[in-house]
Motif scaffolding. Sequence first.
Motif, PDB file in Angstrom:
ATOM      1  N   TRP A  76      41.623  32.665  48.784  1.00  0.00           N
ATOM      2  CA  TRP A  76      41.875  32.154  47.438  1.00  0.00           C
ATOM      3  C   TRP A  76      40.602  32.047  46.601  1.00  0.00           C
ATOM      4  O   TRP A  76      40.642  32.173  45.381  1.00  0.00           O
ATOM      5  N   LEU A  77      39.468  31.827  47.254  1.00  0.00           N
ATOM      6  CA  LEU A  77      38.211  31.746  46.494  1.00  0.00           C
ATOM      7  C   LEU A  77      37.842  33.088  45.869  1.00  0.00           C
ATOM      8  O   LEU A  77      37.219  33.134  44.814  1.00  0.00           O
ATOM      9  N   HIS A  78      38.235  34.168  46.516  1.00  0.00           N
ATOM     10  CA  HIS A  78      37.943  35.497  45.986  1.00  0.00           C
ATOM     11  C   HIS A  78      38.803  35.828  44.774  1.00  0.00           C
ATOM     12  O   HIS A  78      38.451  36.718  43.994  1.00  0.00           O
ATOM     13  N   THR A  79      39.910  35.142  44.624  1.00  0.00           N
ATOM     14  CA  THR A  79      40.845  35.484  43.540  1.00  0.00           C
ATOM     15  C   THR A  79      41.066  34.335  42.558  1.00  0.00           C
ATOM     16  O   THR A  79      41.942  34.431  41.701  1.00  0.00           O
ATOM     17  N   LYS A  80      40.268  33.289  42.644  1.00  0.00           N
ATOM     18  CA  LYS A  80      40.523  32.148  41.762  1.00  0.00           C
ATOM     19  C   LYS A  80      40.316  32.504  40.295  1.00  0.00           C
ATOM     20  O   LYS A  80      41.035  32.007  39.430  1.00  0.00           O
ATOM     21  N   GLU A  81      39.365  33.371  39.973  1.00  0.00           N
ATOM     22  CA  GLU A  81      39.165  33.800  38.589  1.00  0.00           C
ATOM     23  C   GLU A  81      40.343  34.657  38.113  1.00  0.00           C
ATOM     24  O   GLU A  81      40.767  34.561  36.962  1.00  0.00           O
ATOM     25  N   LEU A 133      46.902  37.964  47.444  1.00  0.00           N
ATOM     26  CA  LEU A 133      47.742  39.057  46.971  1.00  0.00           C
ATOM     27  C   LEU A 133      48.674  38.605  45.850  1.00  0.00           C
ATOM     28  O   LEU A 133      48.874  39.331  44.873  1.00  0.00           O
ATOM     29  N   ARG A 134      49.210  37.406  45.973  1.00  0.00           N
ATOM     30  CA  ARG A 134      50.080  36.894  44.903  1.00  0.00           C
ATOM     31  C   ARG A 134      49.284  36.610  43.635  1.00  0.00           C
ATOM     32  O   ARG A 134      49.775  36.829  42.530  1.00  0.00           O
ATOM     33  N   ASP A 135      48.040  36.144  43.782  1.00  0.00           N
ATOM     34  CA  ASP A 135      47.186  35.933  42.616  1.00  0.00           C
ATOM     35  C   ASP A 135      46.973  37.247  41.867  1.00  0.00           C
ATOM     36  O   ASP A 135      47.102  37.310  40.644  1.00  0.00           O
ATOM     37  N   VAL A 136      46.629  38.285  42.601  1.00  0.00           N
ATOM     38  CA  VAL A 136      46.386  39.586  41.980  1.00  0.00           C
ATOM     39  C   VAL A 136      47.677  40.128  41.373  1.00  0.00           C
ATOM     40  O   VAL A 136      47.672  40.643  40.249  1.00  0.00           O
ATOM     41  N   TYR A 137      48.777  39.999  42.093  1.00  0.00           N
ATOM     42  CA  TYR A 137      50.052  40.488  41.566  1.00  0.00           C
ATOM     43  C   TYR A 137      50.403  39.765  40.268  1.00  0.00           C
ATOM     44  O   TYR A 137      50.837  40.393  39.293  1.00  0.00           O
ATOM     45  N   GLY A 138      50.206  38.458  40.229  1.00  0.00           N
ATOM     46  CA  GLY A 138      50.493  37.684  39.018  1.00  0.00           C
ATOM     47  C   GLY A 138      49.662  38.148  37.838  1.00  0.00           C
ATOM     48  O   GLY A 138      50.140  38.231  36.706  1.00  0.00           O
ATOM     49  N   PHE A 139      48.398  38.474  38.094  1.00  0.00           N
ATOM     50  CA  PHE A 139      47.524  38.994  37.041  1.00  0.00           C
ATOM     51  C   PHE A 139      48.046  40.332  36.534  1.00  0.00           C
ATOM     52  O   PHE A 139      48.186  40.550  35.325  1.00  0.00           O
ATOM     53  N   VAL A 140      48.351  41.248  37.451  1.00  0.00           N
ATOM     54  CA  VAL A 140      48.787  42.592  37.067  1.00  0.00           C
ATOM     55  C   VAL A 140      50.105  42.529  36.298  1.00  0.00           C
ATOM     56  O   VAL A 140      50.264  43.185  35.265  1.00  0.00           O
TER      57      VAL A 140
END
Length: 136
Positions: free
Chosen positions: A111-116, A63-70
């Motif tokens: 994390w593997l689902h959001t590494k990209e 969730l933090r990975d996605v939030y950082g991207f957005v």
Amino acid sequence: MAETPAPTDLAQEEAFLNVLPKIDVPDNVQPIPGAVNEEFRNCEAQWPPEYHDAQSGPEARALRDVYGFVQARNVVEKRDCTCTGKVASWVDVKRVTETLRKQNGVERLGWLHTKEIAAEADRLTAIAETMCGGSF
């Protein structure tokens, strides 16, 4: 609980970029004249409640990975270095995470689902820091 590896299909790995509209980033990014940079950590009063909740739990990292991207995408697209630009809408985060869950056939993202997405967030954050003239 063991992590499920992300798919090796490159098109599927990059499909997250199709969830939100594309943005054009110039190759030679320049600082925004007169930009006022506010660091995200100083915007805590405006953070969405869901972001606070994403600091722990089974999907916290994803969730933090996605939030950082957005949020980095918003700053670059809107050219807004203030808290308004850096605090992202959780609606966009939810849209991306729901798409990723469906694409990967999982109920819980790891994390593997959001590494990209995390890599793209890092790229956009570097651009945003150049545009804003300071730390994200």
